[in-house]
Design a protein around this motif. Sequence first.
Motif, PDB file in Angstrom:
ATOM      1  N   UNK A  78      18.699  39.392  31.338  1.00 40.83           N
ATOM      2  CA  UNK A  78      18.656  40.585  30.485  1.00 40.83           C
ATOM      3  C   UNK A  78      19.514  41.714  31.044  1.00 40.83           C
ATOM      4  N   UNK A  79      19.536  41.863  32.361  1.00 38.47           N
ATOM      5  CA  UNK A  79      20.376  42.904  32.961  1.00 38.47           C
ATOM      6  C   UNK A  79      21.855  42.530  32.868  1.00 38.47           C
ATOM      7  N   UNK A  80      22.183  41.252  33.079  1.00 40.39           N
ATOM      8  CA  UNK A  80      23.578  40.802  32.992  1.00 40.39           C
ATOM      9  C   UNK A  80      24.170  41.144  31.629  1.00 40.39           C
ATOM     10  N   UNK A  81      23.378  40.977  30.588  1.00 40.52           N
ATOM     11  CA  UNK A  81      23.845  41.231  29.224  1.00 40.52           C
ATOM     12  C   UNK A  81      23.553  42.655  28.762  1.00 40.52           C
ATOM     13  N   UNK A  82      23.018  43.472  29.659  1.00 34.55           N
ATOM     14  CA  UNK A  82      22.679  44.873  29.368  1.00 34.55           C
ATOM     15  C   UNK A  82      21.838  44.947  28.088  1.00 34.55           C
ATOM     16  N   UNK A 110      16.628  35.515  22.160  1.00 30.86           N
ATOM     17  CA  UNK A 110      17.682  34.526  22.407  1.00 30.86           C
ATOM     18  C   UNK A 110      17.968  34.388  23.900  1.00 30.86           C
ATOM     19  N   UNK A 111      18.072  35.523  24.589  1.00 25.72           N
ATOM     20  CA  UNK A 111      18.391  35.495  26.012  1.00 25.72           C
ATOM     21  C   UNK A 111      17.237  34.947  26.845  1.00 25.72           C
ATOM     22  N   UNK A 112      16.011  35.277  26.482  1.00 27.51           N
ATOM     23  CA  UNK A 112      14.849  34.745  27.191  1.00 27.51           C
ATOM     24  C   UNK A 112      14.805  33.231  27.032  1.00 27.51           C
ATOM     25  N   UNK A 113      15.006  32.744  25.820  1.00 27.08           N
ATOM     26  CA  UNK A 113      15.021  31.295  25.591  1.00 27.08           C
ATOM     27  C   UNK A 113      16.117  30.628  26.414  1.00 27.08           C
ATOM     28  N   UNK A 114      17.271  31.253  26.496  1.00 29.70           N
ATOM     29  CA  UNK A 114      18.377  30.735  27.291  1.00 29.70           C
ATOM     30  C   UNK A 114      18.010  30.707  28.775  1.00 29.70           C
TER      31      UNK A 114
END
Length: 154
Positions: A78-82, A110-114
């Motif tokens: 989550x931080x990487x993708x801000x 989406x990012x959590x699932x990834x």
Amino acid sequence: MSAESFANGQWAMTAGEDDGRPVIFRVRTDRPYGLVPAAYPHLISVVWKYESDNAVGMPSAADAERMTEFEDLLTATLHKHVAAVLTAVETGTGVRAWQWYARDPDEVVELVNLALAAHDPFPVEFAGDEDPTWDGHSKALAILASLGPVEAGA
């Protein structure tokens, strides 16, 4: 804003009590450089309920290790993708709860699932609410102020 400003925050920790059992609060005391709260108006709460193997209600060593793994996976992604910033963590009496502020809940899903796809399932529940003025974070900071920090650091 950058992923680095999301990752490099100032945190403080304090302890309180609930029915005589300890509760540990870890709160981010700053915002990422350039972050405007209204641009991250979605409060996302993540709750992990656990059975404590001790009288004080803290997680077992195995649960604590797995909770750290979960937090590290989400934080890195989550931080990487801000996409969202972690602002508070509460642990005690059979619950660890994380507080995130996100720009878009769908992006977070989406990012959590990834981030979690290659891992065994984690026993967590997600909930969301609108909080464009970051009242939830203000409450966490008020808890910190009322109890006094016991440890500060990055």
